[in-house]
Design an enzyme around this catalytic site. Sequence first.
Site, PDB file in Angstrom:
ATOM      1  CE  LYS A 215      -4.341  -1.858   1.727  1.00 50.47           C
ATOM      2  NZ  LYS A 215      -5.371  -1.862   2.783  1.00 50.47           N
ATOM      3  NE  ARG A 249      -7.605  -8.790   1.254  1.00 47.36           N
ATOM      4  CZ  ARG A 249      -7.356  -7.979   0.229  1.00 47.36           C
ATOM      5  NH1 ARG A 249      -6.461  -6.994   0.353  1.00 47.36           N
ATOM      6  NH2 ARG A 249      -8.003  -8.129  -0.914  1.00 47.36           N
TER       7      ARG A 249
END
Length: 280
Positions: A215, A249
Amino acid sequence: MAHKQYILPSAGDRCHVMGILNVTPDSFSDGGRHEAAEAALAHARAMIAEGADIIDIGAESTRPGAAAVDETAEWARLEPVLEPVIALGVPVSIDTYKAAIARRACALGAALVNDVWGLQKDPAMADVVAEAGVPVVMMHNRLEADASIDILSDMDRFFERSMEMAARARIPRERQILDPGFGFGKTMDQNYLVLNRLDHLARHGLPVLAGASRKRMIGAVLDVPTGERLFGSLAVHLLASERGAVIVRVHDVRPHVEALAIQAAMRREAFAGEPVRTGH
């Protein structure tokens, strides 16, 4: 089809690794790469071989600025992939905030629902999860970031609403999982404050999932493109696990499985006095 039951890790076990399988043309990291059913199935097999504990399938990108996808289009992307991946024998999570999609996926055997709006976007979602008898990941989300707010208090209020909705639908607490939602409606500083204070979520008494793989919060610190954020992702997820996350995740399964196995070995030696086990 009966779902392959998902069981959370026990105390002393390695933090579980949820492998990401995006069947979207526009996800921020791997959009289009696994859109074809054959490519998606091959990638799922590879992640399972690398030690993934659960496969998370999503057919709508949730990156900032992504176009919304209607139910028909979302299911058209999922349908060729979902049942063959479920047949591989590892629990499968459906990444959706739409109750109708969750219902159809669970009917095919999905073992978990991963809702990026924490049951709060679609009023039917909580009842669908309850009827399916599967766990649900309830992620914190906001329409936009606001640097002026106390993000931890905002998360507490959000999760209290999600837990109330789950309770009304009679979803047992042992099937509820919280996700702080790194990168969703948070400033860069707020993302790192949440990471640093992740153990704050322990007050809710529920297991925590952390998902920061590749991210922008990693790219902003390291100044590297999306495809070169593995090392930063490992660092964030190991820190999250130290602060209480029991699932991470990720896009890159094997590096996380191995790093978390070393961490689990240290925990067993330090806190439980158990011998270090070999193998996964």
